[in-house]
Design an enzyme around this catalytic site. Structure first.
Site, PDB file in Angstrom:
ATOM      1  N   CYS A  75       0.817  -1.224   0.000  1.00 32.90           N
ATOM      2  CA  CYS A  75       0.000   0.000   0.000  1.00 32.90           C
ATOM      3  C   CYS A  75       0.849   1.272   0.000  1.00 32.90           C
ATOM      4  CB  CYS A  75      -0.987  -0.015   1.164  1.00 32.90           C
ATOM      5  SG  CYS A  75      -0.248   0.155   2.816  1.00 32.90           S
TER       6      CYS A  75
ATOM      7  N   HIS B 161      -2.581   1.478   6.893  1.00 34.08           N
ATOM      8  CA  HIS B 161      -2.952   1.327   5.484  1.00 34.08           C
ATOM      9  C   HIS B 161      -3.155   2.706   4.869  1.00 34.08           C
ATOM     10  CE1 HIS B 161      -4.273  -1.056   2.057  1.00 34.08           C
ATOM     11  NE2 HIS B 161      -5.211  -0.152   1.857  1.00 34.08           N
TER      12      HIS B 161
ATOM     13  N   HIS C 277      -5.949   1.803  -4.136  1.00 32.25           N
ATOM     14  CA  HIS C 277      -5.021   1.294  -3.127  1.00 32.25           C
ATOM     15  C   HIS C 277      -4.599  -0.126  -3.480  1.00 32.25           C
ATOM     16  CE1 HIS C 277      -7.926  -1.151  -0.386  1.00 32.25           C
ATOM     17  NE2 HIS C 277      -8.487  -0.993  -1.562  1.00 32.25           N
TER      18      HIS C 277
END
Length: 303
Positions: free
Chosen positions: A218, A266, A278
């Site tokens: 990510c 994240h 993402h």
């Protein structure tokens, strides 16, 4: 599986951070060793010059200076030579002082290198620990995945296909914003370029620790996207959230970084209409997703 992927991602971010620190420590260690080697070469040359001067003094010595003056056939010339010798001695004393300073500096560099080596060793141990954690979590997730039925696996990965389709479908699946619309709404050219990069990577696989160009985790996707726009971002989510100006959720614009979970483990790139791009986890490639599918932790506008 979600829990395991979150735990793996936390460990992945720690791994990425430890790797970044280990790489810096290795570069500093190499630089210190190179500088110590250069100074040692200069020290050896200075020592050789001092040794030659000392040998010449020894060969020319042995008679008391007052006796040499009495025996000299040209006392005036002797006195001139003696004054010259004193100046030489003064220069030699300065050379000795420089050698001593060089010795102290080399020892300082070696001490600093020992500290960096200890730091590097510690970071490498941390890398191994985090790698084991990531591997264990992902292996457990894969075991769970293997027990799912075909329809369950399709449900798990179905949104990824929707993300790929949306690259050319405009406001089709998930009400997604097209790449051109997102770029047009970005606050500046750098954000627009980062958004365009992210759209171009839809469908790329998630690989922990990867920063592209063909696979990402990510934070690796975010770093690569802004790197393509000429902006250097830190490697980890924990550092990326501080790499710009914090913005409220209500003021999000395409290109903003959106962070999730209480530990800020994240990150995605906002593209508008409540959507982000993402790299989710190993079960799904880079994709479009709503930002409300995970607990929102904050947002940053890169400046």
């Amino acid at each position: 599986m979600d829990r395991l992927y979150r735990e793996a991602e936390v460990a992945t971010e720690k791994y990425d951070g430890a790797k970044e620190q280990a790489d810096r420590a290795a570069r500093r260690l190499n630089a210190l060793r190179d500088e110590a080697a250069r100074r040692t070469d200069r020290l050896d040359s200075a020592r050789e010059a001092l040794g030659s001067a000392a040998a010449a003094q020894y060969r020319g010595g042995g008679i008391d200076p007052s006796v040499q003056l009495l025996l000299s056939s040209d006392p005036g010339r002797y006195l001139d030579n003696a004054a010259f010798a004193e100046r030489v001695d003064s220069r030699q004393a300065a050379a000795v002082a420089r050698v001593r300073a060089q010795l102290r500096e080399i020892e300082r560099l070696r001490g600093a290198a020992r500290v960096e080596l200890a730091s590097l060793t510690s970071k490498q141990a941390e890398l191994r620990r985090q790698k084991r954690t990531v591997t264990e979590k992902l292996s457990e997730a894969r075991r769970l995945l293997s027990r799912l039925t075909g329809s369950q696996r399709a449900e798990l990965t179905g949104a990824a296909g929707a993300g790929r389709t949306s690259r050319s479908a405009g406001r089709g699946v998930l009400g997604a914003v097209s790449a051109s619309e997102a770029a047009a709404e970005a606050p500046d050219g750098r954000a627009a370029a980062a958004v365009a990069y992210a759209y171009g990577k839809l469908g790329s696989p998630y690989v922990w620790g990867a920063t592209g160009p063909d696979a990402f985790d990510c934070s690796g996707l975010v770093q690569a996207a802004y790197h393509s726009a000429g902006v250097s971002l830190p490697r980890t989510t924990y550092a990326q959230i501080g790499a710009g100006r914090r913005v409220p959720r209500s003021a999000l614009l395409p290109g903003d970084l959106v962070f999730f979970y209480s530990g800020v483990s994240h990150v995605g790139i906002y593209v508008g209409n409540g959507q982000m791009i993402h790299a989710p986890n190993p079960s799904a490639p880079v994709r479009l997703a709503p930002i409300d599918e995970m607990p929102f932790a904050g947002a940053t506008r890169v400046v």
